[in-house]
Write a protein that holds these residues in place. Sequence first.
Motif, short mmCIF file in Angstrom:
data_model
loop_
_atom_site.label_atom_id
_atom_site.label_comp_id
_atom_site.label_asym_id
_atom_site.label_seq_id
_atom_site.Cartn_x
_atom_site.Cartn_y
_atom_site.Cartn_z
N LEU A 68 31.19 48.00 37.81
CA LEU A 68 31.97 46.84 37.37
C LEU A 68 31.80 45.67 38.33
O LEU A 68 31.65 44.51 37.90
CB LEU A 68 33.45 47.22 37.25
N ASP A 69 31.81 45.95 39.63
CA ASP A 69 31.60 44.89 40.62
C ASP A 69 30.24 44.21 40.44
O ASP A 69 30.14 42.98 40.47
CB ASP A 69 31.71 45.45 42.04
N GLU A 71 28.32 44.13 37.70
CA GLU A 71 28.27 43.39 36.43
C GLU A 71 29.07 42.10 36.52
O GLU A 71 28.65 41.06 35.99
CB GLU A 71 28.77 44.27 35.29
N GLU A 72 30.20 42.13 37.20
CA GLU A 72 31.01 40.92 37.35
C GLU A 72 30.27 39.88 38.20
O GLU A 72 30.23 38.70 37.86
CB GLU A 72 32.36 41.27 37.97
N GLU A 73 29.69 40.32 39.30
CA GLU A 73 28.93 39.41 40.17
C GLU A 73 27.75 38.79 39.42
O GLU A 73 27.48 37.59 39.53
CB GLU A 73 28.45 40.15 41.42
N PHE A 82 33.29 37.15 32.24
CA PHE A 82 33.22 38.60 32.34
C PHE A 82 34.62 39.15 32.17
O PHE A 82 35.53 38.81 32.94
CB PHE A 82 32.64 39.04 33.70
N ASP A 83 34.81 39.95 31.17
CA ASP A 83 36.10 40.57 30.91
C ASP A 83 36.08 41.96 31.54
O ASP A 83 35.64 42.94 30.93
CB ASP A 83 36.34 40.65 29.40
N ARG A 84 36.54 42.03 32.78
CA ARG A 84 36.49 43.27 33.54
C ARG A 84 37.31 44.38 32.87
O ARG A 84 36.88 45.53 32.84
CB ARG A 84 36.96 43.04 34.97
N ARG A 87 35.32 45.71 29.87
CA ARG A 87 34.19 46.52 30.30
C ARG A 87 34.67 47.84 30.91
O ARG A 87 34.06 48.89 30.68
CB ARG A 87 33.33 45.74 31.30
#
Length: 166
Positions: A68-69, A71-73, A82-84, A87
């Motif tokens: 997740l980190d 993909e967000e970065e 980015f909708d954490r 995801r």
Amino acid sequence: MAQRPSGYSGQGFSLRGEKGRYVLPPSFRKAIAPTEDDPRTLCLAKHDRWNCLVGFGLARTDTFEAQLDREEEAALRRDQDFDREMRATQLWTFSEIPFDASGRFILPDHLADLAALDAGICFLGGGQFFTLWDPDQLYAMSAGWEGQQAVCRKLADDAAAKAKRK
């Protein structure tokens, strides 16, 4: 304690058996449960972009936060939203399916419906997870999938020929 593999590689094909069971290829079941002490739990979820399922062992969940980190970065670098939470929900919404020592498992109907899986499943290694395809869904994929499509055709033909001999 056995060291977990760094990823899933290889391929396999399983026709649905007479009791509605499929068989997980040996290389994948050994990666999920390398010793008798490991739980034989196949985690299955809908792929977030392709019309197939993803499969993995429970140990993969240890990497979800780092994924997740990353993909967000990456989204931030591309100046994209980015909708954490969305995801994370996609990653954590998986079904835990038991399988026996021979790799036999029953695919729940809701998962079969999500990926149009019916008579046979083509398993393709993909690194941190593997994919489970209905052959027709795989054959419909665009350019770049030719190698996987050829493997699936060969494995499906071999499985059909073996079933006829029985």
